[in-house]
Design a protein around this motif. Sequence first.
Motif, mmCIF file in Angstrom:
data_model
loop_
_atom_site.group_PDB
_atom_site.id
_atom_site.type_symbol
_atom_site.label_atom_id
_atom_site.label_comp_id
_atom_site.label_asym_id
_atom_site.label_seq_id
_atom_site.Cartn_x
_atom_site.Cartn_y
_atom_site.Cartn_z
ATOM 1 N N ASP A 92 49.797 68.953 5.313
ATOM 2 C CA ASP A 92 50.506 69.693 6.533
ATOM 3 C C ASP A 92 51.940 70.320 5.695
ATOM 4 O OD1 ASP A 92 52.021 70.375 8.361
ATOM 5 O OD2 ASP A 92 51.697 68.956 9.692
ATOM 6 N N ASN A 96 47.835 73.254 4.101
ATOM 7 C CA ASN A 96 47.385 73.966 5.347
ATOM 8 C C ASN A 96 48.858 74.258 6.256
ATOM 9 O OD1 ASN A 96 45.716 74.947 7.200
ATOM 10 N ND2 ASN A 96 45.081 73.061 7.950
ATOM 11 N N MET A 97 48.425 75.056 7.221
ATOM 12 C CA MET A 97 49.633 75.283 8.342
ATOM 13 C C MET A 97 50.932 75.740 7.595
ATOM 14 S SD MET A 97 49.096 72.274 11.044
ATOM 15 C CE MET A 97 48.028 70.773 10.504
ATOM 16 N N VAL A 151 53.098 77.279 10.581
ATOM 17 C CA VAL A 151 53.840 76.374 11.357
ATOM 18 C C VAL A 151 55.301 76.066 10.400
ATOM 19 C CG1 VAL A 151 53.894 74.019 12.337
ATOM 20 C CG2 VAL A 151 51.886 75.418 12.199
ATOM 21 N N VAL A 174 46.238 78.998 6.190
ATOM 22 C CA VAL A 174 46.101 78.732 7.385
ATOM 23 C C VAL A 174 44.847 78.841 8.122
ATOM 24 C CG1 VAL A 174 46.831 79.654 10.004
ATOM 25 C CG2 VAL A 174 48.067 80.088 7.871
ATOM 26 N N SER A 181 43.033 77.412 10.446
ATOM 27 C CA SER A 181 42.421 77.626 11.623
ATOM 28 C C SER A 181 42.159 79.373 11.877
ATOM 29 C CB SER A 181 43.621 77.320 12.867
ATOM 30 O OG SER A 181 44.639 77.800 12.671
ATOM 31 N N ARG A 198 48.666 70.320 21.268
ATOM 32 C CA ARG A 198 48.240 71.480 20.830
ATOM 33 C C ARG A 198 47.315 72.257 21.936
ATOM 34 N NH1 ARG A 198 46.612 69.294 15.313
ATOM 35 N NH2 ARG A 198 48.553 69.683 14.129
#
Lengths: 44, 694, 80
Positions: B101, B127-128, B131, B156, B158, B503
Amino acid sequence: MSATVQQILVGMAVIGALLYLVLRARKKKNCDSGCGCGTKKPLK
Amino acid sequence: MAEAPQIFRRIAIAGNPNTGKSTIFNALTGLRQKVGNYPGVTVEKKTGRFFGSHGEAMELLDLPGSYSLQVRSPDEAVSRDVLLGRVPGTPRPDAIIAVLDASNLDRHLYLVAQFLELDIPVIVALNMVDVAEKRGLTIDLLGLKNSLGVPVIPMVASRGQGLIELKQALSRATLQVSDQRAQLPIVLEREVAALSRMLKGHAGSVRSEAMLLLSLEDDRLAAEAKGDSTLLTEIHAARERLKLSGLDPIAAPVDARYAWVSEVCASTVHRQGEDSHGLTFSDHIDQILTHKLWGWLAFVGMMALMFVCIFVVAQAPMDWIRAAMQAVAKWTGAHLPPGDLRSLVVDGVIVGVGNVVVFLPQILILFFFLGLLEDSGYMARAAFIMDRLMSRVGLHGKSFVPLLSSFACAIPGIMATRTIENRNDRFVTILVAPLMSCSARLPVYAIMIALLMPASNVWSKAGVMLCMYLIGVIAAFVMAGLFKKTILRSETPMLLLELPPYRAPVFRGIVQRMWERAVVFIRRAGTVILALSVLLWALLSFPKPTEPDATQSEILSHSIGGRMGHAIEPVIAPLGYDWKIGIGLVASFAAREVFVSTMGQIYNIEDAKEDNEDLRTQMRDERRADGTPVFTPLTCLSIMVFYVLAMQCLSTVAIVRRETNSWRWPLFQIAYMTALAWIGAFVVYQGGHLLGFR
Amino acid sequence: MLPVVPKLTLSTAKCGEKLRVRHICPNCPHCARLRELGFRDHVVVKKIADGAAVICLLMGTRLALGRELCDHVEVERFAA
């Protein structure tokens, strides 16, 4: 439909159901509960 | 079928929980997934195939999410053993994708530090990153790549960003093992090197194996060393030497890794503005949902809302299904000549299957709510507020999540106990999980509540149902406390739980799972329930009495099923049940919902009327020999309590056998739950009688 | 005789306070886990909620810890 044909059909249905359940119990699967728990059976 | 292409590379994907590991796994492999088990242990092994950027076949292995390779639960043991190449049938992976993360690098890099010690090429999937950017973090990707010595792919997941780059990185002809790693204190390094020479195996893995052995707690060490006494003596001697030089073998490597992580982060992560200690949106929600009082109210409120929805929203679709079922029965009845065949089709198949299918809407709503709770991150909060209660009976708040999943079905619940670290706590949770009311009990409760209070409003009906769920919960707590004090004694574990950020649930995902469940449920109704219905019909119809003018009731009484019911009547009479209910009880030991179809069949065969009455009406009109109704409120309650507490599910027995690896526990579970059910139903019925209820 | 100052631990610290870990016991199995989750000496934590258990923010992650476990974490107040 004659009574005999009816008897034969009924007999086949009952035996078929019994066979299905027995064979199903013998077959190994990951999760055969059918509960929808999401555990997938192995894909072939 | 085309021959499977040769695997170019075996890759493991690993990371802390809640980093989007599964999203990347699913995005890479799509539907080419396979779920199995590791041999000997019960941890699920999930693998998938995908093709690299030049079309080479790769196998991806999903490892359970963990914070560290230091072993504390069966899940974590698997991750470590796979990476060390110790699992038979699972070759040591050629590379690891470490999913991190990006907004939380200083913590997630710890696991990477452990991976780097394994001498396997690592690829970091960062990832992310979106954010992280929102939180004002700038990550120097090139710097990070150089500090770690491995490729770093910003993603990312998602939204599918970074997947192509990840595939490209995985497809490179050679993957380098990084030469960067946390520098251990020299004394420790020397002991690790000495111990590595004693171990057999892959040159890269012996070093990390030696380090793991040095830092294990004593009770686990004995198991890991597998009785090798020279090795044990050597490990103990090494530890003594380390202590003499002022080093703790458990703390020293952890501190060294974190020191290295801090260095890496200091040079590659730049923070703008306020640091992460400000209160976030999740914190504000948590102030209510984890509050001593409001948290409980919110929890009870959510559960109440769920049960009200189960009644209100499901009413209309249930009526449609019921009407359709009756129409089909009527049409078939009119088109088949009277006789055994018509009886089989109408009373056996249509009534048997139809009475179960009717409950599909309610079950879907239950799964919808559980999906919402799970996806939003609320489950961890539920575990948190439950911890106080759970610790009273000596269990961890973590045990509550498997119990809550057991509201859907005990099977995923029992499988979810794998995250529980202590064996005894895990077994206690497994033993009590089936006491939580699963979705298969819903049909039984629903029909009994309909009989118990036909005219009442939805709120009181939902209230009674909530009470049934509560009885199950209370029984589970009491029994867990009892087991913890007697057969499965162990210390009360301390709570340590990560609360992931809230979330927004992805509705598409939830609807997709509901659809899958609907398919599974209907398939089950069309196969197992259908077959059981046919067999039940046969049991309830044969042998026929010799006198031709026997009444339907005499025919039923004369059948095998009827005789079975009569045989167990003395045992169940104190619970307020007659022999017909007894047939239902016996039949539902295969699966609970069969009770409803059995009742449907019994009263349909007996009535033998042209039009199929509603099962509820038939049951309400059922009378004993003395003319009193069979289904008095007290009997209905007694039946419900019996179903709350009884272990009537062959699939659960099978899964408990698998998870505990012995027949002892499932058999014990059947025995104690059946006894509990009988006693519970007895107390309700006889107690109610003494108090003047009927 | 010196007055005995009670040790400030994660469970006795006030809610909302920014804290720094002073010491975490080296030889206890519970603390080994805490250590791996990032509770090291001198790391900054913030206590968010207090009740039957404590919720604290550590390196961007919310962790729920049982009270007994919090007693193992000695902290000091930290002025930013």
